[in-house]
Design a protein around this motif. Structure first.
Motif, PDB file in Angstrom:
ATOM      1  N   LEU A 412       0.870  -1.176   0.000  1.00 27.58           N
ATOM      2  CA  LEU A 412       0.000   0.000   0.000  1.00 27.58           C
ATOM      3  C   LEU A 412       0.912   1.232   0.000  1.00 27.58           C
ATOM      4  O   LEU A 412       0.920   2.025   0.938  1.00 27.58           O
ATOM      5  CB  LEU A 412      -0.917  -0.029   1.229  1.00 27.58           C
ATOM      6  N   GLN A 413       1.678   1.376  -1.077  1.00 32.09           N
ATOM      7  CA  GLN A 413       2.671   2.436  -1.141  1.00 32.09           C
ATOM      8  C   GLN A 413       2.118   3.677  -1.829  1.00 32.09           C
ATOM      9  O   GLN A 413       1.238   3.608  -2.683  1.00 32.09           O
ATOM     10  CB  GLN A 413       3.910   1.937  -1.904  1.00 32.09           C
ATOM     11  N   GLU A 414       2.707   4.805  -1.469  1.00 29.38           N
ATOM     12  CA  GLU A 414       2.274   6.091  -2.014  1.00 29.38           C
ATOM     13  C   GLU A 414       2.360   6.114  -3.539  1.00 29.38           C
ATOM     14  O   GLU A 414       1.540   6.749  -4.209  1.00 29.38           O
ATOM     15  CB  GLU A 414       3.147   7.209  -1.422  1.00 29.38           C
ATOM     16  N   GLU A 415       3.340   5.395  -4.086  1.00 25.85           N
ATOM     17  CA  GLU A 415       3.535   5.415  -5.536  1.00 25.85           C
ATOM     18  C   GLU A 415       2.336   4.879  -6.312  1.00 25.85           C
ATOM     19  O   GLU A 415       2.153   5.218  -7.490  1.00 25.85           O
ATOM     20  CB  GLU A 415       4.782   4.593  -5.906  1.00 25.85           C
ATOM     21  N   TYR A 416       1.524   4.033  -5.665  1.00 24.62           N
ATOM     22  CA  TYR A 416       0.348   3.493  -6.348  1.00 24.62           C
ATOM     23  C   TYR A 416      -0.797   4.502  -6.433  1.00 24.62           C
ATOM     24  O   TYR A 416      -1.707   4.349  -7.251  1.00 24.62           O
ATOM     25  CB  TYR A 416      -0.154   2.239  -5.628  1.00 24.62           C
ATOM     26  N   GLN A 417      -0.784   5.502  -5.570  1.00 18.84           N
ATOM     27  CA  GLN A 417      -1.904   6.434  -5.491  1.00 18.84           C
ATOM     28  C   GLN A 417      -2.144   7.173  -6.808  1.00 18.84           C
ATOM     29  O   GLN A 417      -3.292   7.454  -7.179  1.00 18.84           O
ATOM     30  CB  GLN A 417      -1.677   7.446  -4.360  1.00 18.84           C
ATOM     31  N   GLU A 418      -1.081   7.474  -7.539  1.00 15.62           N
ATOM     32  CA  GLU A 418      -1.245   8.259  -8.765  1.00 15.62           C
ATOM     33  C   GLU A 418      -2.027   7.509  -9.837  1.00 15.62           C
ATOM     34  O   GLU A 418      -2.537   8.120 -10.783  1.00 15.62           O
ATOM     35  CB  GLU A 418       0.112   8.674  -9.308  1.00 15.62           C
ATOM     36  N   LEU A 419      -2.156   6.184  -9.698  1.00 12.13           N
ATOM     37  CA  LEU A 419      -2.960   5.424 -10.650  1.00 12.13           C
ATOM     38  C   LEU A 419      -4.439   5.777 -10.551  1.00 12.13           C
ATOM     39  O   LEU A 419      -5.213   5.461 -11.469  1.00 12.13           O
ATOM     40  CB  LEU A 419      -2.773   3.915 -10.412  1.00 12.13           C
ATOM     41  N   LEU A 420      -4.830   6.426  -9.456  1.00 11.47           N
ATOM     42  CA  LEU A 420      -6.233   6.829  -9.270  1.00 11.47           C
ATOM     43  C   LEU A 420      -6.490   8.262  -9.721  1.00 11.47           C
ATOM     44  O   LEU A 420      -7.598   8.775  -9.538  1.00 11.47           O
ATOM     45  CB  LEU A 420      -6.627   6.678  -7.792  1.00 11.47           C
ATOM     46  N   ASP A 421      -5.508   8.905 -10.310  1.00  9.42           N
ATOM     47  CA  ASP A 421      -5.689  10.288 -10.766  1.00  9.42           C
ATOM     48  C   ASP A 421      -6.796  10.368 -11.810  1.00  9.42           C
ATOM     49  O   ASP A 421      -6.949   9.488 -12.666  1.00  9.42           O
ATOM     50  CB  ASP A 421      -4.391  10.841 -11.358  1.00  9.42           C
ATOM     51  N   SER A 422      -7.575  11.453 -11.733  1.00  2.00           N
ATOM     52  CA  SER A 422      -8.658  11.707 -12.690  1.00  2.00           C
ATOM     53  C   SER A 422      -8.464  13.082 -13.324  1.00  2.00           C
ATOM     54  O   SER A 422      -8.035  14.026 -12.657  1.00  2.00           O
ATOM     55  CB  SER A 422     -10.009  11.651 -11.963  1.00  2.00           C
ATOM     56  N   ASN A 423      -8.792  13.195 -14.599  1.00  2.00           N
ATOM     57  CA  ASN A 423      -8.729  14.494 -15.277  1.00  2.00           C
ATOM     58  C   ASN A 423      -9.842  15.428 -14.836  1.00  2.00           C
ATOM     59  O   ASN A 423      -9.734  16.651 -15.005  1.00  2.00           O
ATOM     60  CB  ASN A 423      -8.818  14.311 -16.799  1.00  2.00           C
ATOM     61  N   PHE A 424     -10.925  14.855 -14.275  1.00  2.00           N
ATOM     62  CA  PHE A 424     -12.138  15.642 -14.079  1.00  2.00           C
ATOM     63  C   PHE A 424     -12.641  15.684 -12.638  1.00  2.00           C
ATOM     64  O   PHE A 424     -13.552  16.459 -12.336  1.00  2.00           O
ATOM     65  CB  PHE A 424     -13.250  15.088 -14.988  1.00  2.00           C
TER      66      PHE A 424
END
Length: 488
Positions: A412-424
């Protein structure tokens, strides 16, 4: 089933059967040796003739013209590994249940265990023999008039074993309740049904009270994420809160939050038809919270414990959410719904926010059949464990090792969080094709910051698929009950 403890020797037992263990090598355990001597070396002769070789869980039932029948169970090598001891006990319970015997005696005092003590062993006895009684025929028009059963089990031990036997028996009752709820058809086990079950539990203990949030209350609280799932169904969603307060007044409770999707079609992102009937098991996280509560009530544990259930159906309709919709969760986070089949996290995030704001928990653990990705990674052996809190991870791992309801810690690393980024929106509800179990946990972590929180993904362990084996497993009730009992 009645469990009785006695110190009367096993050769004086007058019931229907004696359960005796036979190792694959070495000397017979004391109880088996006693009966072997009285029967002129009969059990040793059976071994020499290969009628029973002592392989783990091998079973041989011997009728007796006089006295109790013998149920011989292979034990394997001593010291006996925990998993092998449990297999042997389950085989013994199954053999007793399917035999003509209704009562039996067992003595395990001389069996050497590898890494476990006799207290643990007696808990396993209570769990195995009570657990063997589970039978689901609620929906059959013709029920078995004389189902095989176990009326009583006499355990030859010191009186101190009674509490351990009771612990195992209560745990098995909680598992059976969880199985029953999971095995119920989805047209019966609706969110309203789960709410009614919680109310029934409240009648069993003066320490338990229930509170049900309906959709109007959720609308008032701003639970747009939860409502985006439930609005697709004619069955109204519920958040069910069970407050068991038997601990010290003022102590913060330990909270379990269960995913209760009582049927999951996938919504507009419709699932394939094959095996969709098993999506009635998408509420097994909720069922495990209810089963854990039943066991806690049975044991009268002096603890402050709150069970929260996020119950809804995920259905396709003109009211259902669409891929591309953006909704606002209770904590103000906006969520872009890229896949309506990633609905569990949408109901859980609002339930977690509500539980944290309402109860200010000492710890909070959610339990969910959340991702096929976790099942692909761990199969049906381990549940996935996610947390950034090392001491909480260790507590859950220790409870899993004791209960043999095992977990495996995943990243559960911070680096995985960006995979949830949304444009909107602030966040998307899926993270793409990679690391699906971890990105689901990352999603939930956005709503539990600063909390002593863990996530259990039970997608692979909550039920058995296909054929005669199909049915709820009752997991992770053993893990959760042991975890909470260790808090006392």
């Amino acid at each position: 089933m009645q469990l009785t403890v006695t110190q009367t020797p096993i050769n004086e037992y007058q019931g229907d059967a004696l359960i005796l263990f036979v190792p694959s090598e070495g000397e017979l355990p004391a109880a088996t040796a006693t009966i072997n001597n009285e029967l002129d070396d009969f059990i040793n002769q059976l071994q020499q003739n290969d009628d029973i070789k002592g392989k783990v869980a091998q079973t041989l039932v011997i009728p007796q013209a006089k006295g109790p029948r013998l149920i011989l169970i292979g034990l394997g090598q001593q010291p006996v590994k925990g998993k092998d001891f449990i297999k042997a006990l389950n085989a013994a319970a199954s053999a007793l249940k399917t035999s003509a015997a209704n009562t039996a005696a067992i003595d395990i005092r001389d069996i050497e265990l590898d890494g476990f003590d006799t207290e643990w062993a007696y808990k396993q006895i209570g769990q195995a023999f009570q657990g063997a009684l589970y039978h689901f025929d609620e929906c059959k028009s013709k029920k078995d008039e004389n189902p095989n059963t176990i009326e009583s089990l006499t355990v030859i031990a010191d009186n101190t074993a009674e509490l351990d036997l009771k612990f195992g028996q209560a745990l098995a009752k909680g598992m059976a309740y969880t199985k029953k709820l999971g095995d119920m058809p989805p047209n019966v086990a609706t969110p309203s049904y789960l709410a009614d079950e919680a109310d029934k539990l409240a009648t069993m203990s003066d320490n338990l009270a229930t509170k049900i949030l309906d959709e109007d209350k959720m609308e008032e609280l701003g639970m747009g994420s939860f409502l985006s799932v439930s609005k697709g169904s004619i069955e109204p969603g519920k958040i069910i809160c069970m407050e068991y307060l038997a601990g010290k007044a003022g102590d913060a409770p330990h909270v379990l939050v269960g995913k209760g999707i009582t049927f999951d079609t996938g919504g507009i992102s419709l699932k394939p038809g094959a095996g969709m009937d098993e999506m009635k098991y998408d509420m097994c996280g909720a069922a495990s919270v209810l089963g854990t509560m039943l066991a806690i009530i049975e044991l009268e544990l002096p603890i402050n414990f709150v069970g929260v259930i996020a119950a809804a159906e995920n259905m396709p309709s003109g009211h259902a959410s669409k891929p591309g919709d953006i909704v606002t969760a209770m904590n103000g986070t906006t969520i872009e719904i890229l896949n309506t089949d990633a609905e569990g996290r949408l109901v859980l995030c609002d339930a977690l926010t509500y539980a944290i704001e309402t109860y200010e928990p000492a710890s909070i653990v959610d339990i969910a059949t959340l991702t096929g990705a976790c099942m692909a990674a761990l199969g049906r052996v381990n549940s996935g464990l996610f947390t950034e809190v090392d001491d909480l991870a260790q507590e859950l791992i220790e409870a899993s090792n004791t209960s043999r309801d095992t977990v495996w810690r995943l990243p559960l690393q911070e680096e995985y969080q960006e995979l949830l980024d949304s444009n909107f929106a602030d966040i998307a509800n899926i993270g793409g094709p990679l690391a699906g179990a971890t990105t689901a946990a990352c999603f939930l972590s956005r709503f539990t910051e600063g909390q002593k929180w863990a996530h259990l993904d039970i997608a692979g362990t909550a039920w058995h698929s296909g054929g005669k084996a199909k049915g709820a497993s009752g997991r992770p009730v053993p893990l959760l009950v042991n975890y909470l009992a260790n808090k006392i």
